[in-house]
Design an enzyme around this catalytic site. Sequence first.
Site, short mmCIF file in Angstrom:
data_model
loop_
_atom_site.label_atom_id
_atom_site.label_comp_id
_atom_site.label_asym_id
_atom_site.label_seq_id
_atom_site.Cartn_x
_atom_site.Cartn_y
_atom_site.Cartn_z
N CYS A 205 -4.14 7.80 10.27
CA CYS A 205 -4.11 7.19 11.61
C CYS A 205 -3.94 8.25 12.67
CB CYS A 205 -2.93 6.22 11.70
SG CYS A 205 -3.19 4.70 10.83
N ARG B 106 -8.16 -0.44 5.66
CA ARG B 106 -7.38 0.61 4.98
C ARG B 106 -6.11 0.04 4.38
NH1 ARG B 106 -5.35 4.62 8.70
NH2 ARG B 106 -4.09 4.94 6.85
N LYS C 5 0.84 -1.21 0.00
CA LYS C 5 0.00 0.00 0.00
C LYS C 5 0.87 1.26 0.00
CE LYS C 5 -1.55 1.60 4.11
NZ LYS C 5 -1.25 3.02 4.35
N ASP D 117 5.81 0.46 11.90
CA ASP D 117 4.57 -0.17 11.45
C ASP D 117 4.47 -1.64 11.88
OD1 ASP D 117 3.68 2.15 10.38
OD2 ASP D 117 3.94 1.59 8.28
C1 UD1 Z 1 5.05 6.69 6.37
C2 UD1 Z 1 4.16 5.50 6.23
C3 UD1 Z 1 3.71 5.01 7.60
C4 UD1 Z 1 4.91 4.76 8.49
C5 UD1 Z 1 5.84 5.96 8.51
C6 UD1 Z 1 7.14 5.71 9.23
C7 UD1 Z 1 3.06 5.94 4.11
C8 UD1 Z 1 1.81 6.29 3.39
N1 UD1 Z 1 2.99 5.88 5.44
O1 UD1 Z 1 4.28 7.70 7.00
O2 UD1 Z 1 2.96 3.82 7.43
O3 UD1 Z 1 4.49 4.52 9.81
O4 UD1 Z 1 6.17 6.35 7.17
O5 UD1 Z 1 7.80 4.63 8.70
O6 UD1 Z 1 4.07 5.67 3.52
N2 UD1 Z 1 7.42 14.49 10.47
C9 UD1 Z 1 7.55 15.83 10.72
N3 UD1 Z 1 7.28 16.71 9.70
C10 UD1 Z 1 6.93 16.30 8.47
C11 UD1 Z 1 6.82 14.93 8.20
C12 UD1 Z 1 7.07 14.05 9.23
O7 UD1 Z 1 7.87 16.23 11.84
O8 UD1 Z 1 6.72 17.16 7.58
C13 UD1 Z 1 7.68 13.52 11.56
C14 UD1 Z 1 6.47 12.69 11.92
O9 UD1 Z 1 5.65 13.34 12.83
C15 UD1 Z 1 7.11 11.44 12.49
C16 UD1 Z 1 8.39 11.28 11.64
O10 UD1 Z 1 8.62 12.56 11.08
O11 UD1 Z 1 7.46 11.66 13.83
C17 UD1 Z 1 8.31 10.25 10.56
O12 UD1 Z 1 7.15 10.49 9.79
P1 UD1 Z 1 7.07 10.13 8.24
O13 UD1 Z 1 8.24 9.29 7.85
O14 UD1 Z 1 6.82 11.37 7.47
O15 UD1 Z 1 5.77 9.24 8.19
P2 UD1 Z 1 4.78 9.20 6.98
O16 UD1 Z 1 5.57 9.43 5.73
O17 UD1 Z 1 3.62 10.04 7.25
#
Ligand code: UD1
Length: 434
Positions: free
Chosen positions: A120, A401, A22, A309
Amino acid sequence: MDKFVIRGGNPLRGTIRVSGAKNSALPCMAAAILTEDEVTLENIPQVRDIETERRLLASMGAEVRQGGADAPHTTTIRCQRLSDPVAKYEIVKTMRASSLVLGPLIARTGMARVAMPGGCAIGGRPIDLHIKGLEKMGAVITQQHGYLEARAERLKGAHLVFDKITVTGTEDLLMAAVLAEDETLMENCAREPEVVDLAALLTAMGAKIEGGGTSTIRVEGVGRLHGARHRIFPDRIEAGTFLIAGAITGGDLIVAGCNATHLSAVIAKLEEAGVRVDILGPDTVRVRGAERLRAADISTEEYPGFPTDMQAQYMALATQAEGVSVVEENIFENRFMHVQELVRMGANIKVEGRTATVRGPAKLSAAAVMCSDLRASASLVLAALVADGESILDRVYHMDRGYERIEEKLAGVGAEIRRMGNIFAPKGEESEAG
Ligand code: UD1
């Protein structure tokens, strides 16, 4: 709202097949925005987030075709005209990955309006790093009424250094950079396989990318991308969930159609806990339950570390291991919502800040429990598979999902699990944010 009814106690035996990832499919579908030609993606999982993304692209003016009865896992997207480059709140409210259309929309059309993401409920989950990067590439971004509005004539290559490693942030900015003027150098990038998958698709579309899957990615922007056909990687989180299902039930399970390399951290931890794992081939892993599971600590990290995850699912296994397992969550705050439900089933778990201490083995007894997010749901399914009696899991729409027909797959290897629709559910409850 659908529920799962699960009677625990059956060891899982046989072969279970993994679907496409996904989290690879979502950015790859968004990448179709970058070209007016057709992009065909194979091995797309049939899960709710993907349906949402199909609807999202169609609402912007894309032609989206699902492969039909003989190829339901193939989706073809053609964004010849994007008449409405808006990601509407009504469509994206259940899916955080909506931020993935931001970069490609600005790169292709010069403008984007994207509703602030849902998804989530695991912590604040900001998208400030996406915004910061796009601004550095020349986009002007404003925020109003729950929407981000971004504009740029043509994005300009830039030197981007992520303050924090972000998976979708890396993907979003990579998609912005491929059509930007000149070179973009991205540092401290996510190295997850999903980034590699996206980079492979973009390269097949004519993008010039070096270093996908490493922490430094270099992109030479091109004027135009063309169509491509691409097969999505197997879902490493679904595969890891099945490995734990085999281990926790004391079964003998072959997990087929996975990528064993992507599972290294999970496999190493299972072996530390006493589980027998054999890599039968690059895409096949056999798991056999241990006589006695041993406690082993985990600490979630970015890839190639132990994935956040898989934290909730691992915790279900830890409840059955002898000794004290310390589970440290370093990626998201507030990602222990499965704990209270596991405790209701008889687990002995204490949470302090980012650390959960699991004392085992605990005899789990069946209960009515509530799914709170995607991976928490998986953890409860695993616990129910070993609990004494019949558990009822409510709100399995969270599970839907990201897991394709999980109840059919598990039943196919001996689990006693069935889905029960709730005919009395109030109308509209299904669409509640996840
Ligand atoms: C993706 C995955 C999710 C997984 C996560 C971490 C997808 C659709 N989802 O989520 O299943 O749990 O990676 O492996 O691929 N952060 C910031 N600012 C930002 C972006 C992120 O502070 O602009 C922080 C987040 O709050 C978190 C950390 O960075 O603490 C990692 O988040 P991120 O890697 O961005 O997760 P997702 O890409 O949303």
